[in-house]
Motif scaffolding. Structure first.
Motif, PDB file in Angstrom:
ATOM      1  N   TYR A 136       0.762  -1.256  -0.076  1.00  0.00           N
ATOM      2  CA  TYR A 136      -0.081  -0.082   0.069  1.00  0.00           C
ATOM      3  C   TYR A 136       0.843   1.324  -0.069  1.00  0.00           C
ATOM      4  O   TYR A 136       0.426   2.369  -0.138  1.00  0.00           O
ATOM      5  N   GLY A 137       2.099   1.349   0.430  1.00  0.00           N
ATOM      6  CA  GLY A 137       2.902   2.186   0.421  1.00  0.00           C
ATOM      7  C   GLY A 137       2.588   3.292   1.631  1.00  0.00           C
ATOM      8  O   GLY A 137       2.125   2.528   2.720  1.00  0.00           O
ATOM      9  N   ASN A 138       3.245   4.304   1.858  1.00  0.00           N
ATOM     10  CA  ASN A 138       2.917   5.274   2.972  1.00  0.00           C
ATOM     11  C   ASN A 138       2.972   6.705   2.338  1.00  0.00           C
ATOM     12  O   ASN A 138       4.237   6.979   2.075  1.00  0.00           O
ATOM     13  N   SER A 139       1.959   7.381   2.104  1.00  0.00           N
ATOM     14  CA  SER A 139       2.014   8.447   1.298  1.00  0.00           C
ATOM     15  C   SER A 139       2.540   9.585   2.260  1.00  0.00           C
ATOM     16  O   SER A 139       3.157  10.555   1.686  1.00  0.00           O
ATOM     17  N   HIS A 140       2.404   9.688   3.623  1.00  0.00           N
ATOM     18  CA  HIS A 140       3.002  10.508   4.365  1.00  0.00           C
ATOM     19  C   HIS A 140       4.412  10.718   4.450  1.00  0.00           C
ATOM     20  O   HIS A 140       5.193  11.450   4.672  1.00  0.00           O
ATOM     21  N   PRO A 145       3.678   2.385  -3.359  1.00  0.00           N
ATOM     22  CA  PRO A 145       3.661   0.734  -3.271  1.00  0.00           C
ATOM     23  C   PRO A 145       4.617   0.277  -4.365  1.00  0.00           C
ATOM     24  O   PRO A 145       4.567   0.457  -5.503  1.00  0.00           O
ATOM     25  N   ILE A 146       5.079  -1.030  -4.148  1.00  0.00           N
ATOM     26  CA  ILE A 146       5.910  -1.682  -5.258  1.00  0.00           C
ATOM     27  C   ILE A 146       4.989  -3.146  -5.749  1.00  0.00           C
ATOM     28  O   ILE A 146       5.339  -3.468  -6.855  1.00  0.00           O
ATOM     29  N   CYS A 147       4.052  -3.515  -5.073  1.00  0.00           N
ATOM     30  CA  CYS A 147       3.472  -4.606  -5.416  1.00  0.00           C
ATOM     31  C   CYS A 147       2.851  -4.392  -6.922  1.00  0.00           C
ATOM     32  O   CYS A 147       2.369  -5.544  -7.547  1.00  0.00           O
ATOM     33  N   ASP A 148       2.192  -3.376  -7.193  1.00  0.00           N
ATOM     34  CA  ASP A 148       1.799  -3.127  -8.826  1.00  0.00           C
ATOM     35  C   ASP A 148       2.802  -3.483  -9.799  1.00  0.00           C
ATOM     36  O   ASP A 148       2.464  -4.304 -10.748  1.00  0.00           O
ATOM     37  N   ASN A 149       4.116  -3.451  -9.662  1.00  0.00           N
ATOM     38  CA  ASN A 149       5.201  -3.565 -10.440  1.00  0.00           C
ATOM     39  C   ASN A 149       5.988  -4.975 -10.369  1.00  0.00           C
ATOM     40  O   ASN A 149       6.642  -5.426 -10.923  1.00  0.00           O
ATOM     41  N   PHE A 150       5.896  -5.393  -9.044  1.00  0.00           N
ATOM     42  CA  PHE A 150       6.543  -6.569  -8.454  1.00  0.00           C
ATOM     43  C   PHE A 150       5.742  -7.640  -7.997  1.00  0.00           C
ATOM     44  O   PHE A 150       5.546  -7.908  -6.827  1.00  0.00           O
ATOM     45  N   GLY A 151       4.659  -8.109  -8.771  1.00  0.00           N
ATOM     46  CA  GLY A 151       3.638  -8.854  -8.249  1.00  0.00           C
ATOM     47  C   GLY A 151       4.255 -10.409  -7.862  1.00  0.00           C
ATOM     48  O   GLY A 151       3.653 -10.683  -6.897  1.00  0.00           O
ATOM     49  N   LYS A 152       4.953 -10.766  -8.573  1.00  0.00           N
ATOM     50  CA  LYS A 152       5.573 -12.175  -8.286  1.00  0.00           C
ATOM     51  C   LYS A 152       6.241 -12.261  -6.912  1.00  0.00           C
ATOM     52  O   LYS A 152       6.262 -12.991  -6.089  1.00  0.00           O
ATOM     53  N   PHE A 153       7.211 -11.314  -6.567  1.00  0.00           N
ATOM     54  CA  PHE A 153       7.759 -10.926  -5.425  1.00  0.00           C
ATOM     55  C   PHE A 153       6.671 -10.798  -4.180  1.00  0.00           C
ATOM     56  O   PHE A 153       6.946 -11.570  -3.387  1.00  0.00           O
TER      57      PHE A 153
END
Length: 187
Positions: A136-140, A145-153
């Protein structure tokens, strides 16, 4: 003197001696839960240690690896330790298979199980926190977030976390069972 002896005999009679079926179920639950805990924790550790993915984004090679996060490294190592101690703890469990063991032995088994619960809980909590930030990341803080680009990981990390929590649950059950047995067995 007569009443003193009858009081001592009543004290011994008031402590129930576990039936063979109860002892057999205790032994079976100890063995199977330890085997399940060892299998799930070694699988969780292997999944975590093999979680990596490389991708080219905007002409730049990017990597996502478990080793980039101290929390993931800690989680993987705690699962490996839990697996090793699960296998090693089968030896004392088999020695406790004697029908009338001392309650201090069951207390030491309880302490062992409690220590593993604490290690697994710390590892699972740390890895879950980092995984949540990765998803989800942390906007503050400005973390994307990285899961959109690194789904397998992320899928490998999620599967590892699920197995880690199964192992934690098995050890939590073992802790309760060991504590109960230590309380029941006469000294």
């Amino acid at each position: 003197m007569e009443t003193e002896n009858s009081n001592n005999n009543n004290a011994f009679k008031s402590r129930p001696i576990p039936s063979p079926i109860t002892h057999l179920s205790f032994m079976a639950s100890q063995i199977w839960l330890r085997i399940v805990a060892a299998a799930t924790s070694v699988t969780a550790a292997c999944l975590m240690f093999n979680s990596r993915q490389s991708k080219v984004l905007f002409g730049t090679d990017l990597d996502a690896r478990y080793s980039y996060s101290p929390a993931f490294k800690f989680y993987g190592m705690m699962n490996a330790v839990a697996c090793a101690f699960s296998v090693l703890s089968l030896l004392p469990v088999f020695s406790l298979g004697r029908k009338f063991s001392n309650s201090i032995n069951y207390f030491f088994l309880f302490l062992h199980d409690l220590m593993i619960v604490l290690l697994l809980a710390g590892g699972c909590a740390a890895a879950t926190t980092v995984a949540q930030i990765g998803k989800y990341g942390n906007s503050h803080a400005g973390w994307m977030p990285i899961c959109d680009n690194f789904g397998k990981f992320c899928h490998k990390v999620a599967a590892s976390l699920i197995l880690g929590y199964v192992s934690l649950f098995c050890y939590l059950l073992l802790t309760v069972i060991s504590a109960n047995k230590a309380r029941q067995v006469p000294v």
